[in-house]
Motif scaffolding. Structure first.
Motif, PDB file in Angstrom:
ATOM      1  N   LEU A  43       1.004  -1.319  -0.196  1.00  0.00           N
ATOM      2  CA  LEU A  43      -0.140   0.096   0.251  1.00  0.00           C
ATOM      3  C   LEU A  43       1.030   1.269  -0.126  1.00  0.00           C
ATOM      4  O   LEU A  43       1.814   1.341   0.800  1.00  0.00           O
ATOM      5  N   LEU A  44       0.397   2.231  -0.703  1.00  0.00           N
ATOM      6  CA  LEU A  44       1.172   3.636  -0.563  1.00  0.00           C
ATOM      7  C   LEU A  44       0.243   4.476   0.288  1.00  0.00           C
ATOM      8  O   LEU A  44      -0.929   4.625   0.359  1.00  0.00           O
ATOM      9  N   LEU A  45       1.072   5.079   1.216  1.00  0.00           N
ATOM     10  CA  LEU A  45       0.610   6.032   2.151  1.00  0.00           C
ATOM     11  C   LEU A  45       1.074   7.552   1.862  1.00  0.00           C
ATOM     12  O   LEU A  45       2.330   7.311   1.328  1.00  0.00           O
ATOM     13  N   ALA A  46       0.218   8.483   1.744  1.00  0.00           N
ATOM     14  CA  ALA A  46       0.872   9.766   1.371  1.00  0.00           C
ATOM     15  C   ALA A  46       0.149  10.948   2.145  1.00  0.00           C
ATOM     16  O   ALA A  46      -0.829  10.712   2.392  1.00  0.00           O
ATOM     17  N   GLY A  47       1.075  11.892   2.643  1.00  0.00           N
ATOM     18  CA  GLY A  47       0.452  12.989   3.332  1.00  0.00           C
ATOM     19  C   GLY A  47       1.573  13.864   4.026  1.00  0.00           C
ATOM     20  O   GLY A  47       2.583  13.857   3.385  1.00  0.00           O
ATOM     21  N   THR A  48       1.186  14.463   5.158  1.00  0.00           N
ATOM     22  CA  THR A  48       2.136  15.198   5.726  1.00  0.00           C
ATOM     23  C   THR A  48       2.324  14.931   7.162  1.00  0.00           C
ATOM     24  O   THR A  48       1.616  14.070   7.542  1.00  0.00           O
ATOM     25  N   ALA A  49       3.091  15.555   8.017  1.00  0.00           N
ATOM     26  CA  ALA A  49       3.250  15.446   9.242  1.00  0.00           C
ATOM     27  C   ALA A  49       2.061  15.527  10.222  1.00  0.00           C
ATOM     28  O   ALA A  49       1.752  14.922  11.304  1.00  0.00           O
TER      29      ALA A  49
END
Length: 173
Positions: free
Chosen positions: A17-23
């Motif tokens: 799975l790919l996770l993407a985001g910010t802190a």
């Protein structure tokens, strides 16, 4: 897609799975295959650090120890889509709803097609469990990670102990 996000991959029983985001918040979860799968975008930076909590919770979910996620999420989209995505998180683990039931719960009983479109645009599947939404007759319908993944997720949740009265999805085998 948003630029300047961090991303990482997490191994799971349904693939990488790919996770993407910010802190501050998780923006996307993508499957390894299926009609809505995608990879890192230009400008995204590989970095595991912002995803420690999401990784722990996803690992616990797949291990059968977590039934509801508690993560900071970034939800773009229209007001209706955001309302729908927030509603998804209220569908109890191991239970399902039809598109019409979701539309009625959102106060828009004639919006089953809009619910379907919002489901298809869900940026955070599994965490916002769009796999729990089925056709009116209980059959599996489209899913961004592919039908086999949707069926797997539903079987996984039933194996973890579906609540009493949870409908058994048809076409899950």
């Amino acid at each position: 897609m948003t630029d300047d996000l961090s991303y990482c991959h997490i191994d799971s029983p349904i693939g990488r799975l790919l996770l993407a985001g910010t802190a501050d918040a998780l923006h996307f979860l993508s499957f390894p295959a299926g009609p809505r799968a995608f990879g890192p975008r230009p400008g995204w930076v590989p970095d595991d650090a912002p995803f420690a909590t999401a990784r722990r919770q996803l690992d616990a979910y797949f291990a059968g120890r977590l039934r509801r996620f508690d993560l900071a999420l970034h939800l773009g989209g229209t007001p209706f889509r955001r309302l729908h995505w927030q509603y998804l998180a209220t569908i109890p683990h191991g239970q399902t709803r039809s598109y019409a039931q979701v539309a009625a719960a959102l106060g828009r009983p004639n919006a089953a097609r809009a619910v379907g479109a919002a489901n298809g645009a869900n940026p955070l599947p599994i965490i916002l469990p769009c796999h729990r939404v089925l056709g009116a007759d209980g059959t599996l319908t489209g899913f961004g990670g592919g039908m086999a993944t949707k069926a797997w997720l539903l079987r996984h949740e039933c194996a973890m102990g579906a609540g009493s009265g949870a409908p058994t999805p048809q076409g899950a085998d």
